[in-house]
Every structure is written in structure tokens, then in C-alpha cells.
Design an enzyme around this catalytic site. Structure first.
Site, short mmCIF file in Angstrom:
data_model
loop_
_atom_site.label_atom_id
_atom_site.label_comp_id
_atom_site.label_asym_id
_atom_site.label_seq_id
_atom_site.Cartn_x
_atom_site.Cartn_y
_atom_site.Cartn_z
N TYR A 194 34.99 13.96 -2.53
CA TYR A 194 35.67 14.30 -1.28
C TYR A 194 35.46 13.23 -0.23
CZ TYR A 194 31.31 15.54 1.05
OH TYR A 194 30.06 15.48 1.63
N ARG A 240 35.77 4.00 -0.44
CA ARG A 240 34.65 4.80 -0.95
C ARG A 240 35.15 5.86 -1.94
NH1 ARG A 240 30.66 7.74 3.10
NH2 ARG A 240 32.52 9.01 3.42
N ARG A 246 37.20 25.93 -19.81
CA ARG A 246 35.83 25.55 -19.45
C ARG A 246 35.01 24.98 -20.61
NH1 ARG A 246 30.62 27.13 -19.08
NH2 ARG A 246 29.52 26.56 -17.18
N HIS A 289 31.98 21.58 -20.78
CA HIS A 289 31.35 20.58 -19.91
C HIS A 289 32.02 19.21 -19.99
CE1 HIS A 289 28.26 23.62 -19.62
NE2 HIS A 289 27.54 22.88 -18.80
N LYS A 338 30.04 10.40 -3.57
CA LYS A 338 30.33 11.47 -2.61
C LYS A 338 30.97 12.64 -3.35
CE LYS A 338 32.02 12.17 2.11
NZ LYS A 338 30.75 12.42 2.82
N GLU A 389 18.08 10.22 3.88
CA GLU A 389 19.19 10.42 4.82
C GLU A 389 19.22 11.88 5.22
OE1 GLU A 389 23.01 9.73 2.89
OE2 GLU A 389 22.29 10.60 1.03
#
Lengths: 291, 291
Positions: B33, B52, B100, B102, B147, B180
Site C-alpha cells: 500500500y 516505492r 486459498r 499459501h 510496505k 522507527e
């Protein structure tokens, strides 16, 4: 037959099973899940799964969205509506829908989604066929004891296994010890004949099948030790296998390409597979209905 | 005004913005995201965010669902339809919908969701008010440079901060070094006057605001060092602040309850806030339209 899913109080066609984009499960992986086997129409180890769900929800401070009993009823209904005799129920609980902010929202209602699908009936012979595992660096977070949907690390490592032609990746911690597989628990029979699986702590998930196999072993007078083991111990093991809801007791015949034992299911593994098979057959007093 | 979201090719009312329960973002946190600030109708540092996003998608081996240019068009449209002059755009890309399992599905199409909301216009004075941080053990995985939406650890630590009456939690690694914040980068001005923020590696996210502040500092002849710093250095710092898309440059006036400096925004922090303010005003050549 069209598949039916349960989504927040409603039974809907699978294709229409949707959640809001601000469900915290979608934006933050803020939720937990369980996968429960259905064996001859009976939910296997339902209580164990509900107890673990209770643990996971508690650790995330998510209130039960319904009683465990009501959840059992919904699971039974999902099994029934999808006409599943042998298969799995997947259930997911998230913190619910709220405007996107990291901290817990004040008034979100936990969201519940359940799906089910058929899998081929459990069969000892098929399940005796061995699979390969590779070993990888365990890159996960420090709370692997919670069964959360924050599964991206597991996804990446399972994919690494798949690309290497293996079924599963055994993850190795900073001390060179195997923790577990990305969706399974790891077991070995050492070269000295000791049955070993890792102790439970925050580095692994407390597997329901793992617990059932331990219990079955105990009842049968088979000794085992809960301790961590190294990659080298695994590679020189006499036998190796993994346990999970969908793989039951599954022999591992190669670790990083090195053959374990004679490349076929080991003697003790075969015995534990039989014991687990009996454990499943004994569920719900053998009645042909969801527990 | 009713809010509009973009979901997989369609602009829909916010309340109806939904994704399938088997979107891998929902079941596996298998997605990434970005949050982009809108300042006077212009997307701030759009290129940095798209670069990014490209990095994050690449690390997860998810193909761009559209060109970065097309994504810019959609972002502009989401800003326009929501009539946002000052606010944020949230965009999320997941690996898409698949049964579903993995490992990566063979044929999933990446899913794209975008939402936007107003926030109060940036104001130097308001933004000069300091906030508290606490320090917590960094429990996250080993790839914090990506991210991803696998944010549960961040959620838990942000909640811990909120319960302690603080705005943010600064996470501390095994060596006692601050990594962070849960959604922000951490900076200090040491007691000797050195401006310091942690170097980027797999323990932190490479913040776009962090980079913009470094660039602005450089242009203004302000020296800084990229290195990790300890909790003790933070507590005895002359100044401290954090950077993020939504908090810009925000003074930290207490760490674990201990006052930093005189409890108000520090001199250097104030200067960097001014520089960042100018950086935002200079976006898109100051034109009043989405870039």
C-alpha cells in the site's frame, strides 16, 4: 452445487461473498483464523480449534463475535449447505470495519467469514506418500503463537518451497533450530530413534493436529520429546514428518534434497498416521453429523 | 458529498466498496500500500510513492495492475470525485482473488483499491505542537523495508502507545537501537547537536517524507547522519521528531514520559518543518491540480 459462504450473519453464494475495503482484515491483517477438517461429515477436534481461536482472539483483544457454541452451529450449517462429507471449513474473524487508523477503533464489530470446500477423503495409503521440504531463514515476527491472518511471510516462504519443487519450507531461527513449516508443524525421529517435535512458545503455532498426535502417541505408550532440533539433526534423521489439519500426518522424505531414511514413510511415522486415522474415525462418537 | 472509492476498475460509493473474501489481501495480507498526501489539490511526492510502490510490488513479485501513469490518473480522479483539496489518498494493491493456498496462484489478477479522505489543511503552527512517544520491543518480521499490509504488529504497538496516552511507539531492536515508529520515521538531534535518523535497511521503511526532509536539509546546508541510535540517546536528545505522510515533521516532546529539550518544538525541528512546508508548497509547480 453452488458453494455457499457465511459472511457477517448471512449465507451467500461464494461468488458474492464480499467484505468492505475498510475491514481491518484487509488493511491491517488485523484478524485471526482457523482451518478445521471435516471427516465423514464431522468437524475434527472442534473444541481444540475453538480453544485456540479463543487464545488468538484474546491476544488481539477481539471479543468473540458470537458464542463458540453458535459458531459451531454456523460451521455445521456451512458444512451442510456445501454438502461436505470430507473437506475443510475455513473461518476468519477480524476486528471489523472502521476508518483506517492503526490503533483499535472504539466501536468496530468483529467480522466473521466462513467458507468450506471438499477435499478428497482421507486415505492412509495416499497420505503415506512422502513430500520434500526445504529449509529457509525464519523471517517472521515474534508472536507466531497467535494464528493471525498476517501471513505474508508464510506465503513468501511457501512460494520459495514451491519454486524449489518442495511442498513445504521448514523455517530456521537465529540459533539454527527448526521452528515449524509455513502451515504445518515439524517432527523428526532422530538417528538415535527419538521422536521429537519443537516445544510450543512464541516461535511456533500450537498445532491442533500436533496435539492430537502427541495425545495418541502417549495413549499408545510411544515416547516423544518436545524440544527444538537443528537442520543437521533433521537431515540425518531416521524419519521425518509434518502434521497439519489438511495433511494429517505426512511423511517428509527429503530435506533440502537429502533423503531421509530410505525415502519412504518410516515405521514410527506410519504408526502415528494409523493412530491419527483412528483418532479422526473416533470423532463425534463416530456419528455422521457435525459435532 | 458522498465519498467515492475506486475498486478494481470501478468508482463506487464508499459504503459499497467491497472485495471478495478470497482476495489474498484479506486471507494472507498478501499486498502492499501507499498513503499519499494531497496538499492544495496536488499529490505530494507522487513519484517517490510510485517508485516505492514499484519496489514493494517487485519484492512480492506482484505485477503492476496498471501503469504508474494510469495509477496517477486514477488517483487524480479519486481526489477530484471526493473534492479533496487537503487530505490523503490511500491505495492498496494485492495479489488478487484465488482459492486459498499459501503459494502464489497461477492466474490471479492484482486487485487495486483506492480511497481518499479530507484532513485539515497543513498548518505550521498546529504541526509544531509536540506529541509523546513510548518505546517498545520491535516484534516485527525481517522485511520491514517492504510496505506491506501485513501490519498487525504495527497495530498492536500503536495500540500500546494509545493506551499509554502517547501518539506513537518507537520500536527497539535486539541491540537496543530505535528502528522507527509504527507508521512514522524517527529522528533526533543528539545532545551534541547532531541530526540523526536511522539508515535504511530491512529493519525500516524508506519513508518518502524522511527522504524529502533529508533532501531539504541538504539543500539548506544542514548536516545529518544516517545511523541507528539508542533509546538512551533519544531520551537525552536535545530535540526529537518524527516524519510521515500525514504528520509531516512532527515534534516529539516526551519519550517514555521523559521530556525532550524544553518540552516544545526544537529550533532545528522548526527549521525542518518550515523547509518541508516549502517543499509541499513547491509541488506540481504550485499548480492547483492533481499531478
Amino acid at each position: 452445487l453452488s458453494r455457499i459462504a457465511y459472511v457477517n450473519g448471512r449465507y451467500v453464494p461464494h461468488a458474492e461473498a464480499a467484505v468492505h475495503v475498510e475491514d481491518r482484515g484487509y488493511q491491517f491483517a488485523d484478524g485471526v483464523y482457523e482451518v478445521i477438517a471435516v471427516h465423514r461429515s464431522v468437524l475434527v477436534d472442534e473444541k481444540g480449534h475453538m480453544d485456540r481461536l479463543d487464545w488468538s482472539l484474546g491476544e488481539l483483544d477481539i471479543a468473540w463475535p458470537m458464542t463458540p457454541r453458535a459458531m459451531g452451529t454456523v460451521m455445521g450449517e456451512v458444512v451442510r449447505r456445501n454438502r461436505i462429507r470430507d473437506g475443510i471449513v475455513y473461518l476468519q474473524v477480524t476486528r471489523g470495519v472502521a476508518p483506517r487508523n492503526h490503533e483499535f477503533p472504539a466501536n468496530a464489530e468483529a467480522a466473521v467469514v466462513m467458507t468450506a470446500r471438499r477435499i478428497r477423503p482421507f486415505n492412509v495409503e495416499t497420505n503415506s506418500q512422502g513430500i520434500d521440504v526445504i529449509t529457509v531463514d525464519d523471517i517472521r515476527w515474534k508472536r507466531c503463537d497467535i494464528k493471525t491472518i498476517s501471513l505474508l511471510p508464510n506465503v513468501l516462504m511457501k512460494e520459495q518451497a514451491a519454486r524449489a519443487g518442495a511442498y513445504e519450507a521448514w523455517m530456521v531461527d537465529g540459533e539454527g533450530q527448526v521452528t515449524e513449516g509455513t502451515s504445518t508443524n515439524a517432527w523428526i525421529v532422530t538417528k538415535d530413534g527419538d521422536l521429537v517435535t519443537r516445544q510450543t512458545d512464541n516461535k511456533i503455532l500450537s498445532g491442533i493436529t500436533r496435539a492430537a498426535v502427541m495425545e495418541a502417541a502417549q495413549s499408545a505408550g510411544i515416547e516423544f520429546t518436545e524440544r527444538s532440533f537443528t537442520v543437521d539433526e533433521a537431515k540425518t534423521a531416521r524419519e521425518a514428518f509434518l502434521t497439519s489439519t489438511t495433511l494429517f500426518v505426512k511423511p517428509v522424505v527429503r530435506v533440502d534434497g537429502e533423503a531421509i531414511g530410505n525415502g519412504h514413510i518410516g515405521t514410527l511415522t506410519a504408526r502415528l498416521l494409523d493412530l491419527y486415522s483412528a483418532h479422526m474415525d473416533g470423532q463425534g462418537s463416530g456419528k455422521d453429523s457435525a459435532a
